[in-house]
Motif scaffolding. Structure first.
Motif, mmCIF file in Angstrom:
data_model
loop_
_atom_site.group_PDB
_atom_site.id
_atom_site.type_symbol
_atom_site.label_atom_id
_atom_site.label_comp_id
_atom_site.label_asym_id
_atom_site.label_seq_id
_atom_site.Cartn_x
_atom_site.Cartn_y
_atom_site.Cartn_z
ATOM 1 N N TYR A 1 0.822 -1.209 0.000
ATOM 2 C CA TYR A 1 0.000 0.000 0.000
ATOM 3 C C TYR A 1 0.860 1.265 0.000
ATOM 4 O O TYR A 1 0.396 2.347 -0.337
ATOM 5 C CB TYR A 1 -0.947 0.017 1.204
ATOM 6 C CG TYR A 1 -0.269 0.245 2.540
ATOM 7 C CD1 TYR A 1 -0.202 1.520 3.089
ATOM 8 C CD2 TYR A 1 0.294 -0.812 3.241
ATOM 9 C CE1 TYR A 1 0.414 1.741 4.302
ATOM 10 C CE2 TYR A 1 0.913 -0.595 4.451
ATOM 11 C CZ TYR A 1 0.968 0.669 4.980
ATOM 12 O OH TYR A 1 1.591 0.880 6.184
ATOM 13 N N LYS B 1 -9.074 -8.813 2.606
ATOM 14 C CA LYS B 1 -10.284 -8.170 2.084
ATOM 15 C C LYS B 1 -11.563 -8.840 2.577
ATOM 16 O O LYS B 1 -12.651 -8.314 2.371
ATOM 17 C CB LYS B 1 -10.251 -8.163 0.547
ATOM 18 C CG LYS B 1 -9.193 -7.231 -0.027
ATOM 19 C CD LYS B 1 -9.361 -7.062 -1.515
ATOM 20 C CE LYS B 1 -8.854 -8.247 -2.303
ATOM 21 N NZ LYS B 1 -7.379 -8.321 -2.327
ATOM 22 N N HIS C 1 -12.640 -5.364 -2.802
ATOM 23 C CA HIS C 1 -11.464 -4.513 -2.656
ATOM 24 C C HIS C 1 -11.325 -4.076 -1.205
ATOM 25 O O HIS C 1 -12.300 -4.053 -0.450
ATOM 26 C CB HIS C 1 -11.577 -3.256 -3.543
ATOM 27 C CG HIS C 1 -11.695 -3.532 -5.005
ATOM 28 N ND1 HIS C 1 -12.913 -3.643 -5.629
ATOM 29 C CD2 HIS C 1 -10.739 -3.720 -5.950
ATOM 30 C CE1 HIS C 1 -12.711 -3.884 -6.922
ATOM 31 N NE2 HIS C 1 -11.407 -3.934 -7.135
ATOM 32 N N MET D 1 -10.854 -1.053 -0.338
ATOM 33 C CA MET D 1 -11.625 0.181 -0.184
ATOM 34 C C MET D 1 -13.062 -0.129 0.212
ATOM 35 O O MET D 1 -13.630 0.508 1.110
ATOM 36 C CB MET D 1 -11.591 1.006 -1.464
ATOM 37 C CG MET D 1 -12.340 2.335 -1.334
ATOM 38 S SD MET D 1 -12.245 3.328 -2.841
ATOM 39 C CE MET D 1 -13.245 4.743 -2.347
ATOM 40 N N GLY E 1 -6.493 0.638 1.492
ATOM 41 C CA GLY E 1 -6.845 1.342 0.268
ATOM 42 C C GLY E 1 -6.223 2.727 0.256
ATOM 43 O O GLY E 1 -6.267 3.450 1.245
ATOM 44 N N ASP F 1 -7.833 -0.046 -5.295
ATOM 45 C CA ASP F 1 -7.029 0.033 -4.079
ATOM 46 C C ASP F 1 -5.680 0.701 -4.294
ATOM 47 O O ASP F 1 -5.116 1.279 -3.363
ATOM 48 C CB ASP F 1 -6.804 -1.369 -3.497
ATOM 49 C CG ASP F 1 -8.052 -1.936 -2.843
ATOM 50 O OD1 ASP F 1 -8.882 -1.146 -2.368
ATOM 51 O OD2 ASP F 1 -8.188 -3.171 -2.810
#
Length: 608
Positions: free
Chosen positions: A26, A245, A250, A252, A396, A596
């Motif tokens: 990330y 997840k 996702h 997000m 995300g 993401d």
């Protein structure tokens, strides 16, 4: 910005380096690589693009060794190619780096003049070559690193691996985060606790200017002056969260759905839910009674949270607030003599511009407080007061749950400030905290609109431009909604105060322009309606986000309407964020973008 991992062990490390990089992806995903020692010889594997490419490369070309370093990159210097991927290496040393070496050109010219060659376009390779130069002159690895660190200008964290030194890793930080993890007969370096969580929960966080020498059983930490120091051993929180997840497509989407829970947790830190009275987390000494003026500074989504915070503090506490984008704050050299409190907002607590602004404020003698999601972060540690958001790790890149937790903290703080200053009575405090207590339920109601919002997103995906409008508390949300749409769907979008429509943006309105209007039935609703009528008269396609009372008013004929429950005004920024997040999310999904990990962005911006 980039992710760093280092492991010194007696077991093979390659697969564990990759596992840690998955948790750090990330922070950057332009390229990735690892380096290890086997029989004293340096070996490297690097790949352009996401981590899966490196995994395939390693499957075909395994890399043995019991000591190694790894990196996942967000490109700053040089294109995101294999040639520019980390680790960078010479015959004697390999290095991974997060941050920017501001004087790398000067150092590179110096080294080139001495006959040293460069293979990449990065600032990082200069570090490897400089260390090599010092070792060629007879310095031991630690001495070579120390001499190099003294020459570097900028913000960085670094990890070094040396030829023929299978019992040695060296790390250093200046500005960018770096943590040391302790295991059984093995040690770790990482950009954050999440990277180290599969291996250990015993973590020491390096302070600014620290370097660390790791062998199999010990971490020797030195401050900028070379004095050995002890940094506290902490129980890292990263192990408490399994980064997965779950049932969501996702991260997000998962994080959008976590908001009822994490907003509730954050609210519990700022409100005694038994008595309905506001409080300062952990009993910290913050009394707003003498605060006449505040300065709020942040970047990106945090800045829009700060903008809502300004409205909260001025409305409920009657405190005048200055508001600045952190990347401009210190360069304006603003006179702060009449400011009583400087407040900074950051998800990661490592945002370079926000950290620099915090340090500027402290240098001016101000009391500082930070609203931060990572309590072990640099901003949290350097602030006089830590005001934590309890969103948990946000993977995300587009912030969702961290944003609503920031809004929750700001709302509760503004009420506390109002009580301290006599602007909010005891009865009003109970009324406002009672309203805030409804936030999880209201957010959950907004989440139930996902199917309807997904339908609207399919149409939004057919457009290349969009406007977002709002007044009062909804104006910052218009800017945040526009940011969400453009950062993950790549549709150009702009957020405006609705009253500013006639001062320029109205020229863009025609039948091809979707206009998202955030308009709860509040004290400025009628004003917002008049702006919607200006859009409707020019054929603009209005997507109205309002409440039951606003929808029932029939004030304007919107093309589409999203109806939320009626709610107190203090709640609207928190709850109305959710349909904006879902609209951006489903638009991006329908368009097939990387939700993401959107292009050119990284989660934690630790460089200016």
């Amino acid at each position: 910005m980039c992710g760093i991992i280092g492991i010194i062990s007696r077991e093979p490390v390659s697969s564990r380096l990759v596992d840690a990089l998955k948790r750090l992806e990330y922070r950057g995903y332009d390229s990735a690589g690892i380096a290890t020692l086997e029989g004293g010889a340096l070996g490297r594997r690097r790949a352009e693009g996401k981590l899966a490419n490196l995994e395939r490369h390693l499957a075909e070309n395994p890399l043995p060794g019991t000591i190694g370093i790894g990196h996942t990159r967000w490109a700053t210097h040089g294109a995101p190619t294999t040639r520019n991927a980390h680790p960078h290496a010479t015959a004697r040393v390999a290095v991974v780096h997060n941050g920017i070496i501001e004087n790398f050109r000067e150092l590179r010219a110096e080294l080139s003049a001495e006959g040293y060659a460069f293979e990449s376009d990065t600032d990082t390779e200069t570090v490897a070559v400089h260390v090599t130069r010092e070792m060629d002159r007879g310095a031991a690895p630690r001495e070579a690193v120390a001499a190099t660190l003294k020459r570097l200008e900028g913000a960085f964290s670094l990890a070094f691996l040396f030829k023929d030194e299978e019992g040695l890793l060296i790390g250093a930080r200046k500005g960018s985060p770096l943590a040391v993890g302790e295991g059984k007969d093995e040690m770790f370096l990482g950009s954050d606790a999440i990277a180290l969580s599969p291996f250990t929960d015993a973590v020491r966080y390096l302070e600014d200017g620290d370097s660390v020498i790791l062998d199999h059983g010990r971490a020797a930490i030195y401050d900028f002056d070379g004095n050995e120091v002890v940094r506290p051993l902490r129980q890292a929180v990263g192990k408490a969260f399994y980064v997965d997840k779950g049932n969501h497509r996702h991260f997000m989407q998962k994080e959008i759905y976590e908001q009822p829970e994490v907003v509730g947790h954050t609210l519990g830190a700022f409100v005694d839910m038994t008595t309905g009275r506001t409080k300062i987390p952990q009993g910290q000494p913050l009394d707003f009674s003498s605060v006449r003026r505040m300065a709020i500074s942040a970047c990106g989504t945090g800045f829009y949270a700060g903008t809502v915070g300004r409205y909260y503090f001025e409305r409920y506490a009657r405190i005048a607030c200055d508001l600045d984008v952190a990347s401009e704050f210190r360069y304006r050299e603003s006179p702060l003599g009449d400011v009583d409190l400087a407040l900074f907002v950051s998800q990661s607590g490592e945002t370079a511009d926000t950290l620099a602004s915090l340090r500027y404020a402290k240098a001016q003698g101000l009391k500082t407080a930070s609203i931060v999601n990572v309590p072990e972060s640099t901003i949290a540690r350097e602030s006089d007061l830590l005001l934590p958001t309890l969103a948990g790790p946000e993977i995300g890149v587009a912030s969702t749950k961290a944003f609503t937790c920031q809004l929750t903290a700001l709302a509760a703080l503004s009420v506390r400030a109002g009580v301290d200053r006599g602007a909010v009575s005891a009865e009003e405090e109970l009324e406002l905290t009672g309203a805030l207590a409804e936030a999880p339920r209201m957010i959950n109601a907004a989440l139930h609109l996902e199917e309807r919002i997904e339908e609207l997103a399919h149409d939004m995906a057919n457009h290349r431009h969009a406007l977002f409008l709002g007044r009062g508390f909804s104006y910052p949300l218009a800017m945040e909604g526009a940011l969400k749409l453009k950062e993950i769907s790549y549709i150009h979008a702009e957020g405006y105060a609705a009253g500013e429509l006639k001062h320029g943006p109205i020229a863009l309105i025609d039948e091809t322009m979707p206009v998202v209007v955030i308009a709860p039935h509040d004290r400025v609703f009628e004003k917002t309606v008049s702006n919607m009528q200006e859009v409707a008269a020019r054929g603009g396609k209005i997507i109205l986000i309002t409440d039951e009372k606003g929808a029932a008013s029939g004030a304007v004929d919107a093309a589409e309407t999203i109806v939320l429950p009626n709610m107190p005004e203090i709640l609207t920024p928190i709850v109305y964020s959710v349909p904006l997040q879902l609209l951006a999310y489903h638009t991006a999904v329908h368009m097939g973008t990387d939700v993401d990990q959107p292009r050119n962005l990284a989660k934690s911006v630790t460089v200016e």
